[in-house]
Design a protein around this motif. Structure first.
Motif, mmCIF file in Angstrom:
data_model
loop_
_atom_site.group_PDB
_atom_site.id
_atom_site.type_symbol
_atom_site.label_atom_id
_atom_site.label_comp_id
_atom_site.label_asym_id
_atom_site.label_seq_id
_atom_site.Cartn_x
_atom_site.Cartn_y
_atom_site.Cartn_z
ATOM 1 N N TYR A 1 -16.565 -3.015 0.301
ATOM 2 C CA TYR A 1 -16.740 -1.973 -0.712
ATOM 3 C C TYR A 1 -18.183 -1.901 -1.184
ATOM 4 C CZ TYR A 1 -11.661 -1.774 -0.778
ATOM 5 O OH TYR A 1 -10.348 -1.634 -0.402
ATOM 6 N N GLY B 1 -6.877 -7.850 -3.362
ATOM 7 C CA GLY B 1 -7.252 -7.101 -2.173
ATOM 8 C C GLY B 1 -6.396 -5.855 -1.987
ATOM 9 N N SER B 2 -5.085 -6.004 -2.156
ATOM 10 C CA SER B 2 -4.186 -4.860 -2.014
ATOM 11 C C SER B 2 -4.436 -3.832 -3.101
ATOM 12 C CB SER B 2 -2.729 -5.326 -2.068
ATOM 13 O OG SER B 2 -2.391 -6.055 -0.914
ATOM 14 N N GLU C 1 -7.524 -1.844 -2.283
ATOM 15 C CA GLU C 1 -7.290 -0.917 -1.168
ATOM 16 C C GLU C 1 -6.484 0.288 -1.624
ATOM 17 O OE1 GLU C 1 -5.894 -0.895 3.503
ATOM 18 O OE2 GLU C 1 -5.644 -2.714 2.314
ATOM 19 N N TYR D 1 -8.663 2.610 -3.626
ATOM 20 C CA TYR D 1 -9.544 3.298 -2.681
ATOM 21 C C TYR D 1 -8.810 4.435 -1.981
ATOM 22 C CZ TYR D 1 -12.425 3.925 1.538
ATOM 23 O OH TYR D 1 -13.177 4.450 2.555
ATOM 24 N N LEU D 2 -7.586 4.182 -1.508
ATOM 25 C CA LEU D 2 -6.828 5.196 -0.778
ATOM 26 C C LEU D 2 -6.421 6.349 -1.691
ATOM 27 C CD1 LEU D 2 -4.604 2.975 1.537
ATOM 28 C CD2 LEU D 2 -6.500 4.443 2.222
ATOM 29 N N ILE E 1 0.839 -1.200 0.000
ATOM 30 C CA ILE E 1 0.000 0.000 0.000
ATOM 31 C C ILE E 1 0.874 1.251 0.000
ATOM 32 C CG2 ILE E 1 -1.627 1.341 1.383
ATOM 33 C CD1 ILE E 1 -2.773 -1.404 2.308
ATOM 34 N N CYS F 1 -2.543 6.157 6.019
ATOM 35 C CA CYS F 1 -2.488 4.823 6.640
ATOM 36 C C CYS F 1 -2.576 4.883 8.162
ATOM 37 C CB CYS F 1 -1.195 4.108 6.224
ATOM 38 S SG CYS F 1 -1.047 3.817 4.453
#
Length: 433
Positions: A296, A186-187, A190, A193-194, A129, A148
């Motif tokens: 989500y 998944g990563s 994320e 999204y971030l 991330i 984070c």
């Protein structure tokens, strides 16, 4: 260096560096080298722009410079390989490896390739991330730390170690297939999204919004949903970003000041994006089947409640609070709990919400999170505890690193300084969705 070229370079590099790195990585097949060549191009700009002036298209200049350096590097490699071939001409010839067939699911998007490469399983989830936010989002180390909810030193260590690991393991700029792609999904979600969240409400700087980040994140989500149509969370994330993007035009005033949800002109919301969000959310539900919706998809359902409400007063706050309860059970986090408290305050009143917020006071991740005192100040103000509310708004203003948000919070401080004034109709907190 003159102020104008310096400011232009900073802006261009922040906006264009992800595309430059991704394009160069496609040439050199190495993310670490691609970032170094992009930095070299920036150094060249620092030397040339003050002398020659800022180019008409500074982003194209930076891209072209980095790619020329990448091509030169590849040519040097090829010349070296040719010399090795001449030396080994008389050695027994080995059979060439068979060519790999083209994969119909190949990712033909440099930025998305960059995301998947930086999310390689040799890295920890936290390192993936942090590295991708640096490479793709163009975020600084302090911004990554705030995104984070970790100290700056921790974020810096994650980035440095991630680069070292990729170099040590010789991880190439490659396309993942099959189970490997699923393992990284998944990563990737994320990170997208971030990146959108940073664009949606910037953690630092003079602007509340960074639309380029939102646009990149939404485009990547759309590409990913077309690439992986059977993954419900891909559609859920896409729906969430469509809904959130629909409000962009209404979220700032004429001078760039934040306009909170209650005060937004809903006629300025983009109905096409809302319709796209409804469609994507339908795809998420269809792909989920009888299983429980993912985080989500739940956030998208919350955003849909806001997007489809004709007015603020007609918002279905009990449903939003219930959805946040499901989200807290599915993906527990202090931020989700804080957002649930906001929804509870609108559905049931400020008192029960204040109890939820006070229970979060000891959370280490929220110690310097400005929205915690901001939300608490709103709740206290609605309960006519003006002096306490003012103190919370002052603390929130001291914690935020965004100039626009600080101005908004300081305005709240001044509002609460008016004797006897009670603003029970103010919205509580900013959250996504």
């Amino acid at each position: 260096m003159e102020a104008q070229p310096a400011a232009a370079l900073e802006t261009v590099f922040r906006l264009e560096s992800p595309r430059v790195i991704a394009g160069v990585a496609r040439i050199v097949r190495d993310v670490g080298i691609a970032e170094e060549l992009t930095q070299d191009a920036m150094v060249a700009a620092l030397e040339q722009w003050p002398r020659d002036g800022v180019p008409d298209n500074p982003g194209a200049w930076l891209t072209a410079t980095a790619r020329r350096r990448a091509v030169d590097l590849v040519r040097r490699r090829e010349n070296y390989a040719r010399k090795l071939a001449e030396i080994g001409r008389d050695l027994p010839a080995a059979a060439p490896p068979p060519e790999e067939p083209a994969d119909p699911e190949d990712i033909d998007d440099d930025l998305l390739r960059l995301v998947f490469t930086a999310c390689h399983p040799v890295l920890s989830a936290e390192a993936r991330i942090a590295l991708t936010l640096r490479l793709l989002g163009g975020l600084t180390t302090p911004e990554i730390a705030r995104a984070c909810l970790v100290p700056e030193a921790t974020a810096a260590q994650r980035i440095v170690r991630a680069k070292r690991t990729l170099a040590r393991k010789n991880i190439a700029f490659e396309v993942p297939y099959g189970p490997d792609r699923a393992a990284r999904l998944g990563s990737v979600l994320e990170v997208i999204y971030l990146i959108f969240n940073e664009g949606y409400a910037a953690t630092a700087g003079d602007d509340w919004l960074r639309p380029a980040l939102c646009e990149d994140a939404l485009r990547l989500a759309r590409v990913l949903s077309a690439l992986m149509p059977k993954e419900p969370e891909v559609h859920g994330l896409t729906a969430l970003l469509e809904f959130q993007s629909s409000r962009t035009a209404a979220r700032t005033g004429p001078d760039g000041e934040p306009v909170l949800l209650r005060d937004q002109n809903r006629h300025r919301w983009n109905r096409l994006l809302i319709a796209r969000g409804v469609t994507a959310l339908g795809h998420a539900h269809a792909a989920t089947g009888s299983a429980a919706p993912g985080p989500y998809a739940l956030q998208a359902a919350i955003a849909a409640c806001h997007a489809t409400a004709p007015t603020w007063e007609e918002t279905d706050w009990p449903r939003i609070a219930a959805l946040y309860g499901l989200l807290a059970a599915r993906a527990p986090s202090p931020v989700v709990e804080l957002n649930r408290a906001v929804a509870v305050s609108m559905a049931e009143g400020p008192a029960p919400a204040l109890a939820l917020v006070d229970a979060l006071a000891a959370e280490p991740a929220l110690r310097d999170y400005h929205l915690l005192p901001s939300v608490r100040g709103d709740l206290l103000l609605r309960m006519n505890r003006t002096a306490e509310a003012r103190a919370e708004f002052e603390r929130a203003a001291s914690l935020t690193h965004n100039a626009r948000e600080r101005a908004l919070l300081l305005h709240r401080v001044r509002e609460t300084g008016v004797p006897g004034e009670r603003r029970s109709d103010r919205p509580v907190g900013r959250h996504m969705p």
